[in-house]
Motif scaffolding. Sequence first.
Motif: not given
Length: 89
Positions: A43, A45-51, A53-55
């Motif tokens: 979870n 890692e998923r949150a970090e990946r989404k952040a 991708q947003a950046e």
Amino acid sequence: MDATTIGAILACVGVVSGSVVTFLGKRGEGKNSLTDQLQEELNTERAERKAAQAEVAVLGKSRRKDLIRMTQLEIEIIKLGGTIPDDPD
């Protein structure tokens, strides 16, 4: 065999079976704990990946705006009689 011996044997069997159940329960608990830890890490890692991708999306928009502005400035330079040096790339 008398009743006392049978009672003692049954008590020993009960203690051994209780120990086995406790041991197996602790093994299963350890596996669940590991599963929970892995799920938390997933979870995170998923949150970090989404952040990230947003950046990347924000940086992409900024890059497009910069390229548009640079092109506008090059057009203005040409209108004013200047030249644009060739891009080394």
